[in-house]
Scaffold this motif. Structure first.
Motif, PDB file in Angstrom:
ATOM      1  N   GLY A   1      -1.132   4.819  -6.884  1.00 53.19           N
ATOM      2  CA  GLY A   1      -0.982   5.630  -5.685  1.00 53.19           C
ATOM      3  C   GLY A   1      -1.939   6.798  -5.553  1.00 53.19           C
ATOM      4  O   GLY A   1      -2.171   7.291  -4.455  1.00 53.19           O
ATOM      5  N   GLU A   2      -2.523   7.234  -6.650  1.00 52.10           N
ATOM      6  CA  GLU A   2      -3.464   8.355  -6.608  1.00 52.10           C
ATOM      7  C   GLU A   2      -4.918   7.904  -6.548  1.00 52.10           C
ATOM      8  O   GLU A   2      -5.816   8.736  -6.472  1.00 52.10           O
ATOM      9  CB  GLU A   2      -3.256   9.258  -7.827  1.00 52.10           C
ATOM     10  CG  GLU A   2      -1.895   9.926  -7.864  1.00 52.10           C
ATOM     11  CD  GLU A   2      -1.662  10.857  -6.669  1.00 52.10           C
ATOM     12  OE1 GLU A   2      -2.621  11.530  -6.241  1.00 52.10           O
ATOM     13  OE2 GLU A   2      -0.532  10.897  -6.179  1.00 52.10           O
TER      14      GLU A   2
ATOM     15  N   VAL B   1      -6.384   3.795  -2.394  1.00 52.86           N
ATOM     16  CA  VAL B   1      -5.035   3.852  -1.825  1.00 52.86           C
ATOM     17  C   VAL B   1      -4.896   5.058  -0.902  1.00 52.86           C
ATOM     18  O   VAL B   1      -4.329   4.956   0.193  1.00 52.86           O
ATOM     19  CB  VAL B   1      -3.965   3.856  -2.944  1.00 52.86           C
ATOM     20  CG1 VAL B   1      -2.586   4.184  -2.393  1.00 52.86           C
ATOM     21  CG2 VAL B   1      -3.943   2.516  -3.658  1.00 52.86           C
ATOM     22  N   VAL B   2      -5.430   6.187  -1.317  1.00 50.87           N
ATOM     23  CA  VAL B   2      -5.354   7.395  -0.489  1.00 50.87           C
ATOM     24  C   VAL B   2      -6.086   7.171   0.835  1.00 50.87           C
ATOM     25  O   VAL B   2      -5.543   7.432   1.916  1.00 50.87           O
ATOM     26  CB  VAL B   2      -5.928   8.618  -1.243  1.00 50.87           C
ATOM     27  CG1 VAL B   2      -6.058   9.819  -0.317  1.00 50.87           C
ATOM     28  CG2 VAL B   2      -5.046   8.949  -2.449  1.00 50.87           C
TER      29      VAL B   2
ATOM     30  N   LEU C   1       0.834  -1.208   0.000  1.00 49.96           N
ATOM     31  CA  LEU C   1       0.000   0.000   0.000  1.00 49.96           C
ATOM     32  C   LEU C   1       0.869   1.258   0.000  1.00 49.96           C
ATOM     33  O   LEU C   1       0.652   2.183  -0.804  1.00 49.96           O
ATOM     34  CB  LEU C   1      -0.930   0.007   1.219  1.00 49.96           C
ATOM     35  CG  LEU C   1      -1.722   1.294   1.454  1.00 49.96           C
ATOM     36  CD1 LEU C   1      -2.817   1.434   0.408  1.00 49.96           C
ATOM     37  CD2 LEU C   1      -2.293   1.316   2.853  1.00 49.96           C
ATOM     38  N   LEU C   2       1.849   1.299   0.870  1.00 53.08           N
ATOM     39  CA  LEU C   2       2.688   2.493   0.987  1.00 53.08           C
ATOM     40  C   LEU C   2       3.604   2.674  -0.217  1.00 53.08           C
ATOM     41  O   LEU C   2       3.870   3.804  -0.628  1.00 53.08           O
ATOM     42  CB  LEU C   2       3.480   2.434   2.288  1.00 53.08           C
ATOM     43  CG  LEU C   2       2.590   2.512   3.541  1.00 53.08           C
ATOM     44  CD1 LEU C   2       3.387   2.184   4.786  1.00 53.08           C
ATOM     45  CD2 LEU C   2       1.899   3.855   3.647  1.00 53.08           C
TER      46      LEU C   2
ATOM     47  N   THR D   1      -4.328   4.625   3.095  1.00 53.48           N
ATOM     48  CA  THR D   1      -3.119   5.184   3.704  1.00 53.48           C
ATOM     49  C   THR D   1      -3.475   5.992   4.945  1.00 53.48           C
ATOM     50  O   THR D   1      -2.803   5.898   5.976  1.00 53.48           O
ATOM     51  CB  THR D   1      -2.342   6.046   2.690  1.00 53.48           C
ATOM     52  OG1 THR D   1      -2.024   5.240   1.552  1.00 53.48           O
ATOM     53  CG2 THR D   1      -1.048   6.582   3.297  1.00 53.48           C
ATOM     54  N   TRP D   2      -4.551   6.772   4.853  1.00 50.63           N
ATOM     55  CA  TRP D   2      -4.995   7.522   6.033  1.00 50.63           C
ATOM     56  C   TRP D   2      -5.502   6.587   7.131  1.00 50.63           C
ATOM     57  O   TRP D   2      -5.273   6.840   8.326  1.00 50.63           O
ATOM     58  CB  TRP D   2      -6.057   8.552   5.645  1.00 50.63           C
ATOM     59  CG  TRP D   2      -5.445   9.750   5.005  1.00 50.63           C
ATOM     60  CD1 TRP D   2      -5.435  10.064   3.677  1.00 50.63           C
ATOM     61  CD2 TRP D   2      -4.695  10.775   5.661  1.00 50.63           C
ATOM     62  NE1 TRP D   2      -4.732  11.221   3.472  1.00 50.63           N
ATOM     63  CE2 TRP D   2      -4.268  11.693   4.674  1.00 50.63           C
ATOM     64  CE3 TRP D   2      -4.351  11.012   6.981  1.00 50.63           C
ATOM     65  CZ2 TRP D   2      -3.515  12.810   4.973  1.00 50.63           C
ATOM     66  CZ3 TRP D   2      -3.585  12.140   7.280  1.00 50.63           C
ATOM     67  CH2 TRP D   2      -3.184  13.024   6.292  1.00 50.63           C
TER      68      TRP D   2
ATOM     69  N   SER E   1       2.739   1.886  -3.162  1.00 48.98           N
ATOM     70  CA  SER E   1       1.834   2.446  -4.159  1.00 48.98           C
ATOM     71  C   SER E   1       1.610   3.935  -3.909  1.00 48.98           C
ATOM     72  O   SER E   1       1.715   4.758  -4.828  1.00 48.98           O
ATOM     73  CB  SER E   1       0.507   1.683  -4.147  1.00 48.98           C
ATOM     74  OG  SER E   1      -0.388   2.235  -5.072  1.00 48.98           O
ATOM     75  N   ARG E   2       1.301   4.288  -2.682  1.00 46.37           N
ATOM     76  CA  ARG E   2       1.020   5.696  -2.358  1.00 46.37           C
ATOM     77  C   ARG E   2       2.222   6.587  -2.635  1.00 46.37           C
ATOM     78  O   ARG E   2       2.083   7.736  -3.057  1.00 46.37           O
ATOM     79  CB  ARG E   2       0.589   5.829  -0.894  1.00 46.37           C
ATOM     80  CG  ARG E   2       0.226   7.236  -0.492  1.00 46.37           C
ATOM     81  CD  ARG E   2      -1.027   7.714  -1.210  1.00 46.37           C
ATOM     82  NE  ARG E   2      -1.263   9.114  -0.940  1.00 46.37           N
ATOM     83  CZ  ARG E   2      -1.282  10.054  -1.869  1.00 46.37           C
ATOM     84  NH1 ARG E   2      -1.112   9.762  -3.142  1.00 46.37           N
ATOM     85  NH2 ARG E   2      -1.501  11.309  -1.545  1.00 46.37           N
TER      86      ARG E   2
ATOM     87  N   ALA F   1       1.237   9.913   3.454  1.00 45.50           N
ATOM     88  CA  ALA F   1      -0.168  10.226   3.153  1.00 45.50           C
ATOM     89  C   ALA F   1      -0.328  11.636   2.612  1.00 45.50           C
ATOM     90  O   ALA F   1      -1.174  11.879   1.734  1.00 45.50           O
ATOM     91  CB  ALA F   1      -1.021  10.049   4.411  1.00 45.50           C
TER      92      ALA F   1
END
Length: 125
Positions: free
Chosen positions: A73-74, A78-79, A62-63, A82-83, A65-66, A123
């Motif tokens: 990542g966008e 994923v956003v 995940l990270l 991440t949060w 990708s972000r 993030a």
């Protein structure tokens, strides 16, 4: 700054994975995890440690990708995830800080704090 945060985060997740694998294998480090009540983890907590290793791998993907190393990542998923991960480790600071185990409080709370800070940087990227 994002590259630094990603490297620190991946290093910490890898270290946690090795730690959890050692717990699964019967290492006498239980005072650092799962509330610190057991020197060697019982079977049910060893299963939890094994699951944690898989989760750490998923967190890393995940990270990555972000941070733009892997595609997607966008994307909204994923956003948001991440949060959520940031919140998970921020909560981990509080929960590990409340542990009855001094060893867990003094090791895992700072590890979670560092992860939360680094994931916040990722993030916000």
């Amino acid at each position: 700054m994002v590259v630094f945060a990603l490297i620190v985060t991946l290093g910490l997740l890898a270290a946690l994975a090795v730690f959890q694998i050692a717990l699964v294998a019967g290492a006498p480090w239980g005072r650092f995890a799962w509330g610190g009540a057991h020197r060697v983890l019982p079977r049910r907590l060893r299963v939890g440690s094994a699951i944690a290793v898989g989760l750490y791998a998923a967190f890393a993907v995940l990270l990555l990708s972000r941070a733009g190393v892997l595609p997607g990542g966008e994307s909204a998923a994923v956003v948001v995830l991440t949060w959520v991960l940031f919140g998970y480790f921020a909560l981990g600071v509080v929960l590990n800080g409340m542990s009855r185990s001094r060893a867990e409080r003094w090791t895992m709370a700072p590890v979670c704090a560092m992860l939360a800070i680094m994931i916040l940087v990722i993030a916000l990227s």
